[in-house]
Design an enzyme around this catalytic site. Sequence first.
Site, PDB file in Angstrom:
ATOM      1  N   ASP A 165       0.856  -1.187   0.000  1.00  0.00           N
ATOM      2  CA  ASP A 165       0.000   0.000   0.000  1.00  0.00           C
ATOM      3  C   ASP A 165       0.893   1.239   0.000  1.00  0.00           C
ATOM      4  O   ASP A 165       2.116   1.121  -0.087  1.00  0.00           O
ATOM      5  CB  ASP A 165      -0.927  -0.003   1.229  1.00  0.00           C
ATOM      6  N   ASP A 217       1.464   4.787   2.304  1.00  0.00           N
ATOM      7  CA  ASP A 217       1.094   5.409   3.582  1.00  0.00           C
ATOM      8  C   ASP A 217       1.505   6.883   3.605  1.00  0.00           C
ATOM      9  O   ASP A 217       2.660   7.205   3.303  1.00  0.00           O
ATOM     10  CB  ASP A 217       1.818   4.688   4.731  1.00  0.00           C
ATOM     11  N   ASP A 224      -3.231   4.484   2.779  1.00  0.00           N
ATOM     12  CA  ASP A 224      -3.561   4.883   4.149  1.00  0.00           C
ATOM     13  C   ASP A 224      -3.231   6.362   4.316  1.00  0.00           C
ATOM     14  O   ASP A 224      -2.104   6.774   4.070  1.00  0.00           O
ATOM     15  CB  ASP A 224      -2.731   4.081   5.167  1.00  0.00           C
TER      16      ASP A 224
END
Length: 387
Positions: free
Chosen positions: A203, A205, A311
């Site tokens: 992902d 962040d 995120d």
Amino acid sequence: AEPRPIAMVTTLNGYACQRRTPLQHHNAVLTDALLVLAEKAEFSENEGRSVALRAASVLKALPHTVINMENLQGLPCLGEHSQRVIKEILEDGKSREVEAALHSEQYQAMKALTGIFGVGVKTADRWFREGLRHPSDVASSGHRLNHTQQAGIQHYDDLNMPVTKAEADAIGQIVKEAVQAVLPGAEIILTGGFRRGKPTGHDVDFLITHPEEGKEEGLMPKVVSWLEARGLLLYQKTNRNSYLEATEGSARPPNNMDRFERSFSIFRLDMPGAGPERHPQAALLEQAQDDSSVGGRRVGESWDWKAVRVDLVVTPFSQFAFALLGWTGSQLFERELRRWAGQEKHMSLSSHALYDSKQKRYLRASCEEEIFAHLGLEFIPPCERNA
Ligand code: ATP
Ligand code: MN
Ligand code: MN
């Protein structure tokens, strides 16, 4: 080539946060094996996970390749089980336990099912015991899925494809534009694995803050609206900041769960000109289906897009250094920092603050270096926190 060391003996400190762990290391064959065992333990929810993770982490910090068991002398965290696995690999080139795990139906199914965004070990295990083996089984099983899991199934292939640094930077540009449109002067910082120098991640962040404390309050819903209005979000779940409520009335900080305003999301990243060759399976799908629309993606045209997990975390400026340290990882490095703080320093570290139980007060910090200093640790730069 350099001469091979005969009996290289290195001593290492017991906590991962006292060691320098680069991304590239010399013992990948051994650490890969131990990480499979850590995963296997995680899937059956037993304690072995952290034991195997710590053992692997020690080998990652070694400045040389382990070629015999004498090389392990003086090293911490290598228990009887880890040593047995290492010995077997040094002698036979592989570990039977690891091979068995990799080939087991349970391991493979749990790996596939926990690979669905929104599905943890508990749910995956329940599904496995009901006979489900793969995300496609879940989709056709008629189980009620929450929104996160629905998105996880829908974007399964994309979300299991590594995110590159270039893609992370492209997302960074979008987030920056969004944040500056709704709050001029706000800053965004790339954190997580990419800050540690990883070339890919699962992902992306980001931390978001504003140098004037208080200005950042309520920022997330505005950023999310900006992104949604432009069709850039495929999924998002926003949590508001609950730090003060949790801390109110108690002298001690709540626990290690962080309570920032944050959003777990899936971005739709446009890949102009990427074409179907980026997805090897896309061309096959195209042949197999008359309809050229697969899961919302159109294949066989000059544009394409990819679902990417992102995120976003909003932090008050006064907590920024703690948030940065807490979100840079690695996960084991973070766990070890908190273990060090508690066991060796009678302090409690979170992504919000550092509390000194002896002095009964919070210790302030405006950069990561100050936090390491409060903890009595040598500063370890992000690229050496790959524990
Ligand atoms: P990858 O490249 O696979 O994404 P990563 O190191 O960036 O690896 P993440 O799972 O994105 O891994 O987490 C980055 C860091 O953020 C972790 O070290 C963890 O401490 C912190 N973190 C992740 N999720 C949470 C959470 N829900 N609450 C608090 N901190 C979290
Ligand atoms: Mn990450
Ligand atoms: Mn993350």
